[in-house]
Write an enzyme that holds these catalytic residues in place. Sequence first.
Site, PDB file in Angstrom:
ATOM      1  N   LYS A 116       7.059  -1.869   4.005  1.00  0.00           N
ATOM      2  CA  LYS A 116       7.318  -0.551   3.409  1.00  0.00           C
ATOM      3  C   LYS A 116       6.303   0.454   3.940  1.00  0.00           C
ATOM      4  O   LYS A 116       5.252   0.067   4.474  1.00  0.00           O
ATOM      5  CB  LYS A 116       7.240  -0.647   1.881  1.00  0.00           C
ATOM      6  CG  LYS A 116       5.886  -1.102   1.354  1.00  0.00           C
ATOM      7  CD  LYS A 116       5.936  -1.450  -0.138  1.00  0.00           C
ATOM      8  CE  LYS A 116       4.582  -1.919  -0.637  1.00  0.00           C
ATOM      9  NZ  LYS A 116       4.658  -2.419  -2.028  1.00  0.00           N
ATOM     10  N   TYR A 160     -18.775  23.003   7.476  1.00  0.00           N
ATOM     11  CA  TYR A 160     -18.434  23.786   6.277  1.00  0.00           C
ATOM     12  C   TYR A 160     -19.431  23.545   5.153  1.00  0.00           C
ATOM     13  O   TYR A 160     -19.850  22.407   4.902  1.00  0.00           O
ATOM     14  CB  TYR A 160     -17.039  23.389   5.783  1.00  0.00           C
ATOM     15  CG  TYR A 160     -15.919  23.932   6.624  1.00  0.00           C
ATOM     16  CD1 TYR A 160     -15.737  25.296   6.799  1.00  0.00           C
ATOM     17  CD2 TYR A 160     -15.017  23.063   7.224  1.00  0.00           C
ATOM     18  CE1 TYR A 160     -14.691  25.792   7.557  1.00  0.00           C
ATOM     19  CE2 TYR A 160     -13.964  23.547   7.980  1.00  0.00           C
ATOM     20  CZ  TYR A 160     -13.806  24.917   8.146  1.00  0.00           C
ATOM     21  OH  TYR A 160     -12.774  25.396   8.897  1.00  0.00           O
TER      22      TYR A 160
HETATM   23  C1  LIG Z   1       3.942  -3.623  -2.051  1.00  0.00           C
HETATM   24  C2  LIG Z   1       4.516  -4.830  -2.708  1.00  0.00           C
HETATM   25  C3  LIG Z   1       4.208  -6.114  -2.246  1.00  0.00           C
HETATM   26  C4  LIG Z   1       3.142  -6.362  -1.207  1.00  0.00           C
HETATM   27  O1  LIG Z   1       1.881  -6.305  -1.845  1.00  0.00           O
HETATM   28  P1  LIG Z   1       0.501  -6.580  -1.059  1.00  0.00           P
HETATM   29  O2  LIG Z   1      -0.516  -6.462  -2.146  1.00  0.00           O
HETATM   30  O3  LIG Z   1       0.364  -5.517  -0.037  1.00  0.00           O
HETATM   31  O4  LIG Z   1       0.577  -7.935  -0.470  1.00  0.00           O
HETATM   32  C5  LIG Z   1       4.884  -7.185  -2.806  1.00  0.00           C
HETATM   33  N1  LIG Z   1       5.804  -7.005  -3.791  1.00  0.00           N
HETATM   34  C6  LIG Z   1       6.090  -5.787  -4.287  1.00  0.00           C
HETATM   35  C7  LIG Z   1       7.089  -5.648  -5.391  1.00  0.00           C
HETATM   36  C8  LIG Z   1       5.449  -4.654  -3.778  1.00  0.00           C
HETATM   37  O5  LIG Z   1       5.721  -3.447  -4.293  1.00  0.00           O
END
Ligand SMILES: *Cc1c(COP(=O)(O)O)cnc(C)c1O
Length: 360
Positions: A36, A254
């Site tokens: 994702k 800055y």
């Molecule tokens: C993002 C996510 C994962 C992966 O989690 P990590 O901590 O990056 O391994 C797994 N399951 C769900 C439902 C998620 O939203």
Amino acid sequence: MMDPTAVLHIDLAAIAANWRALAARAAPGAVAGVVKANAYGLGAARVAPALHAGGCRHFFVAHLSEGMALRAALGAGPMIAVLNGFAPGADEDAGLVPVLNSLGDVLAHAAAGRGTGQAQPALLHLDTGMARLGLDAGEQARLAADHALLAGLDLLYVMSHLACADEADHPLNAEQAARFTRACAVLPRRKRSFANSSGLFLGSDYASDLARPGCALYGINPTPGAPNPMRPVIRLEAPILQIRDIPAGASVGYGASFVAACPSRIATIAVGYADGYLRSLSGRGVAAYRDMILPMVGRVSMDLITLDVTEAPGLAPGDRVTLIGGAAPSPDDLAAQAGTIGYEILTSLGDRYRRDYGAG
Ligand SMILES: *Cc1c(COP(=O)(O)O)cnc(C)c1O
């Protein structure tokens, strides 16, 4: 003039090696790749095919649009599940698998499946302690009391998600595992998907039939507080644009937040908070030249940062310094300095970097 563009080296072989290490840990259960948010900022179009070539056959994205792009990149075959779900038919025959996050989702996709006479592949998400997505306890009880509500669905997995897996001693881990086991026991028997990256390090009973690691694939430590068992994946390097000598009492950047205590040499680099180098690292970040650590001075600005290179008199414009990875801080180190987590460092990595997918 030299090319000032910073280069983000992304080691695809290290990502594949991390997946293999997790797959060995999870065996006999299978291990998916969570890609994702553009594979946590690293580039799903390159990362997912590398995982696929390494043997990964199950992928998770958050959005339907991410799933559509991933199907185009991977072709038919691997499972692509969409964590946030989608309306029946919205995947336009791309063969994406919705995660059903409510009883309403279940009813809609089951009806669609019965309507077409073709059972709809889906994942059923049970909430066991996140209060975010997934069927709550009441919805789970309704489903347990009436399995016919699932007619029209081909449930590939029943899944749940851990809230505190990165804290091995947190009591909610075992509590969620127990709730998940109890909830599955009164539903039709299906494969289960439970552990994320950190969950795979909580014990063999957490792996389940399909683990869903994301961060560990990308080199983030899934066992905070203990040594990182994963291979590092990214290195960010950039050339020095300019070097100038300033007298004692002169300020940098800055807000004039840094004032030189002695005559100093200041090097400027084309990386800033617009590239995901967080402004909260102002006055705390460091870069590395070979094994030499160069302190960052002044504020991180939108497009530039400044380093004190007084102790490295041989440096010249065009020399390349490392900002993340290698001898410089890891994403986890930077996150600790910035008051966030490595995930946010990765997903903030900007698209002005040139991404190089060789072994960096
Ligand atoms: C993002 C996510 C994962 C992966 O989690 P990590 O901590 O990056 O391994 C797994 N399951 C769900 C439902 C998620 O939203």
